[in-house]
Design a protein around this motif. Structure first.
Motif, PDB file in Angstrom:
ATOM      1  N   LYS A   1      14.372 -64.036 -30.267  1.00  0.00           N
ATOM      2  CA  LYS A   1      14.422 -63.441 -28.923  1.00  0.00           C
ATOM      3  C   LYS A   1      15.272 -62.168 -28.924  1.00  0.00           C
TER       4      LYS A   1
ATOM      5  N   GLU B   1      13.241 -59.381 -30.195  1.00  0.00           N
ATOM      6  CA  GLU B   1      12.167 -58.993 -29.269  1.00  0.00           C
ATOM      7  C   GLU B   1      12.658 -58.035 -28.180  1.00  0.00           C
TER       8      GLU B   1
ATOM      9  N   THR C   1      18.843 -56.036 -34.561  1.00  0.00           N
ATOM     10  CA  THR C   1      17.657 -56.466 -35.309  1.00  0.00           C
ATOM     11  C   THR C   1      17.938 -56.688 -36.790  1.00  0.00           C
TER      12      THR C   1
END
Length: 392
Positions: free
Chosen positions: A93, A96, A104
């Motif tokens: 999540k 995303e 990330t």
């Protein structure tokens, strides 16, 4: 004026909600750093419930880290048994919603670590032969590594072995095992066992052409490897090409003359060559002697090797029985010939006896051994021994 007032109230509410989310997020982080994981979980679970959390990469990254540390600290059963799955979901999540890319890279690294944890969980199940428990964990490890563009060949291999183990309870697992093995074979995997195990699975599944295809690939990659030769010999045994099986086994023995399984397989191959309808008496006698010799070699390496003991006894037993049956088919006036054949047949039954008795001492509940012993005792007139066996 009313619209403006409503908008101001909404903005104030959103602002307050966001501020509370940040406070809970920070509180969770502080407890996390102090390794107070239960409190960290309490506040991070509250933080992700706010609407603003839906687009906040940091709160999900923190949640992933907290749940991962709950798992790695050994407190998962106490705090949350699903902590590893929840850690993974949180890091996904975080990636995303991470529009700026601040989390990330670290999230990917953590996901890769979680894949390793799932692999280790699978391994623990595998060690105790709980293949059904191992399979989903290896599958998760593969899925997670795929998301990081990692081809996890070890997890594929472990998954294949788990499906192979599960096939004993669920035959449908054979195809899943084949798919797992085949995937890494097509990648040129470097471990010989994978090729032997895959070809054995194809043989089991009666896909003999594919089995031979994998064997030929293995022979190119691992020339003269004993296990490849054994697998090839097994292929020929399963396809009833005993001369080729013997050829491959004798080659394998040249490379490894201390492998009792090779001698056992060689003995079995010669044993299965014996056929009164296809071969002459002289040829069958030759196969018989070579089978006995191979089994005896196996027993020199391990005197308690049940299969070799039993098969040797059966060879003598069958030969003796065939001769006795031949005697029983003689005309009633050929008494002398009858007596000669009975005596010869009994000699072979006497040779079978110590092997069958040894089998009985090793596996007293084996029904084939018990049946053979009863027949031998009856034919040789060993009635006391027969009485004793029947009483047990």
């Amino acid at each position: 004026m009313k619209k403006l007032l409503i908008l101001i109230i909404l903005l104030t509410t959103v602002s307050a909600s966001f501020a509370q989310m940040k406070r809970d997020r920070t509180t969770a982080f502080n407890y996390w750093q102090k390794r107070q994981y239960e409190k960290a979980k309490e506040y991070i679970d509250k933080a992700v419930e706010y609407p603003e959390a839906a687009s906040d990469a940091k709160v999900w990254y923190y949640r992933g880290g907290i749940y991962l540390d709950i798992y790695t600290s050994g407190k998962a059963n106490e705090i949350d048994p699903q902590s590893l799955d929840k850690a993974y979901e949180a890091f996904v999540k975080s990636k995303e919603v991470d529009k700026k890319g601040n989390y990330t890279k670290d999230a990917n690294r953590q996901i890769s670590g979680i894949a390793g944890e799932f692999f280790n969980q699978g391994l623990e199940f595998f060690k105790v032969n709980d293949f059904k428990g191992a399979i989903p964990n290896f599958q998760k490890a593969i899925t997670l590594n795929k998301q990081s563009n990692i081809v996890d060949t070890m997890s594929y291999y472990a998954l294949g072995m788990s499906y192979r183990g599960e096939a004993a309870n669920d035959p449908s697992a054979v195809q899943s095992a084949i798919e797992s093995y085949r995937y890494i074979v097509d990648l040129g995997y470097s471990r010989q066992e994978v090729y032997s195990e895959l070809s054995s699975l194809y043989i089991f599944d009666k896909q003999f052409d594919k089995a031979l295809e994998i064997i030929n690939i293995a022979k190119q990659k691992f020339p003269n490897d004993a296990n490849v030769l054994i697998t090839e010999a097994n292929y020929y045994l399963q396809t009833d090409d005993f001369p080729m099986a013997i050829e491959k086994l004798e080659l394998a023995i040249q490379n490894d003359d201390s492998n009792l399984q090779l001698y056992h397989a060689l003995g079995s191959s010669y044993d299965r060559m014996i056929d009164a309808e296809k071969h002459t008496a002289e040829e069958n006698e030759n196969y018989f002697n070579k089978a006995i010799k191979a089994y005896e070699k196996a027993l020199q390496l391990d005197s308690t090797f049940f299969d070799a003991i039993f098969n040797t006894g059966v060879l003598y037993y069958n030969k003796g029985g065939d001769i006795v049956n031949e005697a029983n088919q003689l005309p009633i006036n050929e008494v002398e010939k009858y007596n000669e054949l009975i005596a010869e047949g009994n000699q072979y039954l006497e040779k079978a006896l110590p092997y069958m008795e040894k089998c009985y001492s090793l596996q007293p509940n084996d029904p084939a051994t018990i049946a053979s012993l009863k027949e031998i005792y009856t034919r040789l007139g060993l009635l006391e021994k027969l009485k004793e066996l029947n009483a047990q």
